[in-house]
Scaffold this active site. Structure first.
Site, short mmCIF file in Angstrom:
data_model
loop_
_atom_site.label_atom_id
_atom_site.label_comp_id
_atom_site.label_asym_id
_atom_site.label_seq_id
_atom_site.Cartn_x
_atom_site.Cartn_y
_atom_site.Cartn_z
N HIS A 152 0.63 -1.02 0.07
CA HIS A 152 -0.12 -0.11 -0.01
C HIS A 152 0.84 1.23 0.00
O HIS A 152 0.50 2.31 -0.59
CB HIS A 152 -1.02 -0.08 1.33
CG HIS A 152 -1.77 -1.20 1.31
ND1 HIS A 152 -1.72 -2.28 2.43
CD2 HIS A 152 -2.90 -1.40 0.78
CE1 HIS A 152 -2.65 -2.89 2.21
NE2 HIS A 152 -3.60 -2.57 1.29
N SER A 177 0.18 -8.91 1.54
CA SER A 177 -1.41 -8.78 1.66
C SER A 177 -1.87 -8.66 3.12
O SER A 177 -1.10 -9.35 3.84
CB SER A 177 -1.79 -10.31 1.17
OG SER A 177 -3.07 -10.33 1.44
N SER A 178 -2.78 -8.20 3.15
CA SER A 178 -3.45 -7.87 4.64
C SER A 178 -3.52 -9.22 5.14
O SER A 178 -3.63 -9.58 6.30
CB SER A 178 -4.49 -7.03 4.53
OG SER A 178 -4.23 -5.81 3.96
P1 AMP Z 1 -6.57 -3.54 -0.59
O1 AMP Z 1 -6.38 -2.84 0.73
O2 AMP Z 1 -6.00 -5.26 -0.55
O3 AMP Z 1 -7.69 -3.41 -1.02
O4 AMP Z 1 -5.38 -2.99 -1.59
C1 AMP Z 1 -5.49 -1.78 -1.72
C2 AMP Z 1 -4.45 -1.46 -3.15
O5 AMP Z 1 -3.26 -1.88 -2.78
C3 AMP Z 1 -4.88 -2.12 -4.31
O6 AMP Z 1 -5.00 -1.59 -5.36
C4 AMP Z 1 -4.19 -3.18 -4.09
O7 AMP Z 1 -3.83 -4.08 -5.61
C5 AMP Z 1 -2.63 -2.55 -3.65
N1 AMP Z 1 -1.87 -3.77 -2.99
C6 AMP Z 1 -2.17 -4.84 -2.23
N2 AMP Z 1 -1.08 -5.69 -2.06
C7 AMP Z 1 -0.07 -4.87 -2.93
C8 AMP Z 1 1.24 -5.42 -3.02
N3 AMP Z 1 1.79 -6.43 -2.24
N4 AMP Z 1 1.81 -4.50 -3.86
C9 AMP Z 1 1.49 -3.50 -4.51
N5 AMP Z 1 0.19 -3.33 -4.23
C10 AMP Z 1 -0.65 -3.78 -3.57
#
Ligand code: AMP
Length: 277
Positions: A34, A182-183
């Site tokens: 993020h 990843s969260s």
């Molecule tokens: P999320 O909080 O999982 O909805 O992710 C928010 C944003 O962060 C989305 O655009 C995801 O694709 C991006 N994102 C999540 N994990 C990663 C990662 N490991 N590397 C780059 N971007 C990420």
């Protein structure tokens, strides 16, 4: 950094920010992936807006909405340190007030892969992102390649609905052993955490085969599937070798293609992908 909950306050604060404004939508429980999006926005834009919203509409009835990890104080300090100007943390009631009944749907691109496994997921994503785009009105919005199909669907929606927003897709940030950040990695116990590198190992094996001249998509899919199957704690949901733009499964790899997969490690569902060609 200002933290805002209501739409009215968001609009008022947004109006005072200098342009161009960069926007980073998230579901919180932030990690270096993020933050890489925030840093890219910071480098390219005069102001940066982030949102934190665990969007109920994109979770299926048997998915992890209730237990999705949350830590707002930590998220806010990470965003502040990364130079965010404004954080919007709407509640579900702000986003979906009583009587809400309008949805944004992208058709063909949402049919395969994640869309096939998670009915309604992308309808929830595109609806909330359209609402976020309307509220924040950024010039640029930043998404991660980690969610490759999501990025493709958002790009399609942005073009189709004429949002005057440039979609920037940023590389996947990984742990030292290759696991995509990843969260949801927080759900993994120590054994599962080790086993979770199997996604990266499977993608790497298929990429290496492609680099050595393998062009048959079936062979690349088989290499990935066999790597996953060899890991006792992992259960394969799908592997794919698809056209990068249409996401249709390939017979032969000729141009830019997406290797992707969803794998359960224990009870945790993980996704990852590589771009080849
Ligand atoms: P999320 O909080 O999982 O909805 O992710 C928010 C944003 O962060 C989305 O655009 C995801 O694709 C991006 N994102 C999540 N994990 C990663 C990662 N490991 N590397 C780059 N971007 C990420």
């Amino acid at each position: 950094m200002q933290t805002i909950i209501t739409l009215e306050e968001l609009r008022a604060a947004r109006a005072l920010l200098p342009g161009p404004a960069g926007f980073v939508p998230t579901m919180g429980y932030l990690h270096a992936g993020h933050i890489s999006l925030v840093e890219r926005a910071r480098a390219e834009c005069a102001s940066v807006v982030a949102s934190i919203f665990v969007n109920p509409a994109q979770f299926g009835p048997n998915e992890d909405l209730a237990k999705y990890p949350r830590d707002l104080p930590r998220d806010l300090s990470l965003l502040e340190a990364a130079g965010v100007d404004l954080v919007w943390t709407p509640t579900p009631e702000v986003m979906y007030p009583p009587g809400f009944q309008t949805w944004v749907t992208v058709e063909g691109l949402t049919a395969p892969l994640e869309g096939a496994q998670r009915p309604g997921h992308f309808r929830g994503v595109t609806t909330v992102v359209a609402k976020l785009f309307n509220a924040v009105a950024p010039q640029k919005a930043y998404f991660g390649q980690k969610d490759a199909q999501q990025a493709a669907v958002i790009r399609r929606m942005t073009r189709d609905l004429d949002f005057p927003i440039e979609i920037v897709v940023c590389p996947t940030v990984r742990e030292a052993d290759g696991l995509a950040m990843s969260s949801r990695n927080t759900y993994l116990n120590p054994q599962e955490r080790k086993a979770a590198t199997v996604l990266f190992r499977a993608l790497s094996a298929a990429k290496a085969a492609h680099e050595q001249g393998e062009r048959e998509a079936d062979v690349l899919r088989r290499i990935m599937a066999e790597t996953i199957t060899a890991e006792p704690l992992a259960r394969l949901q799908y592997v794919s070798c698809a056209d990068y733009d249409t996401l249709e499964e390939l017979e032969t790899v000729t141009g830019k293609s997406l290797l992707s997969m969803a794998v359960f490690v224990g009870k945790t569902r993980l996704i990852d992908n590589f771009v080849i060609g």
